[in-house]
Write a protein that holds these residues in place. Structure first.
Motif, PDB file in Angstrom:
ATOM      1  N   VAL A  88      85.580 108.381  70.719  1.00 56.39           N
ATOM      2  CA  VAL A  88      85.197 108.847  72.048  1.00 56.39           C
ATOM      3  C   VAL A  88      86.464 109.150  72.833  1.00 56.39           C
ATOM      4  O   VAL A  88      87.429 108.384  72.785  1.00 56.39           O
ATOM      5  N   TRP A  90      87.885 109.730  76.705  1.00 56.06           N
ATOM      6  CA  TRP A  90      87.445 109.386  78.051  1.00 56.06           C
ATOM      7  C   TRP A  90      88.542 109.619  79.081  1.00 56.06           C
ATOM      8  O   TRP A  90      89.730 109.650  78.759  1.00 56.06           O
ATOM      9  N   THR A 128      83.051 109.464  79.987  1.00 54.96           N
ATOM     10  CA  THR A 128      83.094 109.998  78.626  1.00 54.96           C
ATOM     11  C   THR A 128      83.179 111.525  78.672  1.00 54.96           C
ATOM     12  O   THR A 128      82.341 112.184  79.283  1.00 54.96           O
TER      13      THR A 128
END
Length: 206
Positions: A88, A90, A128
């Protein structure tokens, strides 16, 4: 119902995210799936699956949360579980992180007092940007460069939201179940009671 509590972010943030995604996509062929502009939010507490008849319990608990309005500015970036091989991508907060953490504590305590359990992960205020497939740091350098170059606006966090997340083949669809104003608006008065919104749906990435 699958629910969570979070901050809904303004159009200025959504527009900047759209520009970030466009810059990164133009410079990279990495297996990166960006979140959809227009459905961006900052999660304060993830509740998960809960019976529909318990939603009023959540509303009542959250209606008692008091927290001042505070400025919010994105800044800094990274990846989970780490930046070398992230799953992910972010963006963090340059301003408002401490206030977000304090609000998250109040939200979780209010829900716990009514017997509603939230996820027990340590709270890290973040937005995110994208999910990453099988690629390494070098593959995502254009994304990191685009994130570093982004100049985010500042806004005031004036409310928090009880969201429903409905999973589908095109990604989650988020709906506002209730909106809870923070204290200390423009007129300095106590906020009104919660305003319920049940007809808005936005498509995004979890």
């Amino acid at each position: 119902m699958r629910v969570f509590v979070g901050l809904d972010l303004p159009p200025s943030f959504q527009d900047e995210l759209a520009r970030l995604v466009a810059r990164a996509r133009a410079a990279s062929r990495a297996d990166v799936r960006p979140t959809r502009p227009g459905a961006w939010h900052l999660t304060l507490a993830f509740v998960g699956e809960i019976p529909a008849e318990r939603i009023n319990v959540l509303r009542e608990a959250l209606c008692g949360v008091r927290h001042p309005v505070f400025p919010l500015t994105p800044g800094g970036f990274g990846g989970f579980p780490d930046s070398s091989r992230p799953r992910v991508l972010w963006v963090g907060l340059a301003q408002g992180g401490v206030e977000c953490a304090g609000l998250a504590v109040k939200v979780r305590e209010a829900l716990a007092a009514r017997g509603v359990a939230c996820d027990d992960k340590p709270f890290v205020p973040h937005l995110t940007v994208a999910r990453v497939g099988s690629c390494g740091r070098r593959d995502i350098e254009p994304w990191l460069a685009a994130m570093a170059a982004t100049r985010w606006p500042t806004t005031l966090a004036r409310e928090f939201v009880l969201f429903e997340s409905q999973l589908g083949c095109g990604g989650p669809v988020y709906g506002k179940l209730a909106v809870f104003p923070l204290d200390g608006g423009d007129d300095g008065q106590e906020p009104p009671g919660l305003a319920q919104t049940v007809d808005r749906r936005e498509t995004g990435a979890a």
